[in-house]
Design a protein around this motif. Structure first.
Motif, PDB file in Angstrom:
ATOM      1  N   TRP A  40       0.826  -1.213   0.000  1.00 49.64           N
ATOM      2  CA  TRP A  40       0.000   0.000   0.000  1.00 49.64           C
ATOM      3  C   TRP A  40       0.857   1.258   0.000  1.00 49.64           C
ATOM      4  O   TRP A  40       0.492   2.279  -0.591  1.00 49.64           O
ATOM      5  CB  TRP A  40      -0.949  -0.004   1.195  1.00 49.64           C
ATOM      6  N   THR A  41       2.009   1.182   0.649  1.00 48.34           N
ATOM      7  CA  THR A  41       2.932   2.326   0.636  1.00 48.34           C
ATOM      8  C   THR A  41       3.316   2.666  -0.793  1.00 48.34           C
ATOM      9  O   THR A  41       3.332   3.834  -1.201  1.00 48.34           O
ATOM     10  CB  THR A  41       4.208   2.000   1.446  1.00 48.34           C
ATOM     11  N   CYS A  42       3.622   1.632  -1.552  1.00 47.69           N
ATOM     12  CA  CYS A  42       4.032   1.825  -2.943  1.00 47.69           C
ATOM     13  C   CYS A  42       2.875   2.377  -3.784  1.00 47.69           C
ATOM     14  O   CYS A  42       3.059   3.299  -4.578  1.00 47.69           O
ATOM     15  CB  CYS A  42       4.510   0.487  -3.511  1.00 47.69           C
ATOM     16  N   VAL A  43       1.673   1.826  -3.595  1.00 49.40           N
ATOM     17  CA  VAL A  43       0.503   2.281  -4.354  1.00 49.40           C
ATOM     18  C   VAL A  43       0.196   3.751  -4.062  1.00 49.40           C
ATOM     19  O   VAL A  43      -0.132   4.532  -4.963  1.00 49.40           O
ATOM     20  CB  VAL A  43      -0.716   1.397  -4.033  1.00 49.40           C
ATOM     21  N   GLU A  44       0.293   4.139  -2.794  1.00 52.88           N
ATOM     22  CA  GLU A  44       0.015   5.527  -2.422  1.00 52.88           C
ATOM     23  C   GLU A  44       1.059   6.487  -2.977  1.00 52.88           C
ATOM     24  O   GLU A  44       0.751   7.630  -3.326  1.00 52.88           O
ATOM     25  CB  GLU A  44      -0.043   5.643  -0.896  1.00 52.88           C
ATOM     26  N   LYS A  45       2.289   6.012  -3.108  1.00 53.72           N
ATOM     27  CA  LYS A  45       3.354   6.880  -3.609  1.00 53.72           C
ATOM     28  C   LYS A  45       3.297   7.031  -5.127  1.00 53.72           C
ATOM     29  O   LYS A  45       3.699   8.064  -5.680  1.00 53.72           O
ATOM     30  CB  LYS A  45       4.715   6.309  -3.193  1.00 53.72           C
TER      31      LYS A  45
END
Length: 225
Positions: A40-45
């Protein structure tokens, strides 16, 4: 006793690095125990729909025809000698706060293969990202190569093209990087074949470690072949 597949532990795979903080992780985990980085960190970034992976992805049309020819001449013998592998090169200008390694991780994993053939190659694919803003580059590999390629082995490939990248000679730099990658992959394939041969011999003579035998048996039961 016949095992069509061998577990990754046979090849003593290198540790996996966190895409966020780049710390080496002992085992795969849903989130990095050091920085908390997860999917999710990657998707949000990177909240965008990524393009499909092509051989050459030139966002701002900076590769000349001569550059493309150089890159093709580096990729074609690599893919011919290692037919399960597909190589992709992405050249673009990233945001100043963006690490090419993290961008490569996102693009590689979020991009949806256009067909079943492309999907079958994705675990064995390699993505070279070149950032024109920072003149840095990264290499991202599919999980099928994780057991055979460490950051230590990939770093010399990037270093080979470093001087060209720093002087905006992206085509020659990419070609030099990929030629070195071909050498590294060939050596890794040779070493893996030797390791597999030794392991199969140990299976035959009964000297294989019990833990590896359990892993191998479990994998064989899950395999449809």
């Amino acid at each position: 006793m016949h095992f069509p597949l061998l577990p990754a532990t046979v090849f003593d795979p290198p540790p996996i690095a966190c895409p966020g903080c780049h710390v080496a992780l002992k085992d795969p985990a849903p989130a990095c125990p050091h920085c908390g980085y997860n999917g999710w960190t990657c998707v949000e970034k990177f909240p965008w729909i990524p393009p499909p992976l092509e051989r050459i992805m030139d966002v701002d049309a900076r590769f000349s025809p001569a550059d493309r020819l150089l890159i093709d001449k580096a990729i074609e013998p690599l893919e011919q000698s290692l037919p399960q592998i597909r190589v992709h090169v992405c050249l673009g200008r990233l945001h100043p706060d963006t690490d090419p390694r993290e961008f490569g991780f996102w693009l590689f994993n979020a991009s949806v293969p256009p067909d079943t053939e492309a999907a079958s190659h994705r675990p064995w694919s390699i993505l070279l990202v070149i950032d024109r803003a920072s003149r840095r580059a990264s290499l991202t590999t599919g999980y099928g190569l994780d057991s055979f390629l460490s950051d230590r082995r990939l770093t010399p490939c990037l270093e080979a093209g470093q001087r060209d990248f720093q002087h905006s000679r992206y085509g020659p730099g990419a070609a030099t990087c990929l030629k070195k990658l071909h050498t590294v992959l060939t050596a890794a394939q040779r070493e893996a074949s030797q390791t597999a041969t030794k392991f199969r011999r140990s299976l035959a003579d009964g000297t294989v470690p019990a833990e590896m035998l359990r892993d191998c048996t479990s994998l064989a039961r899950r395999s449809p072949h």
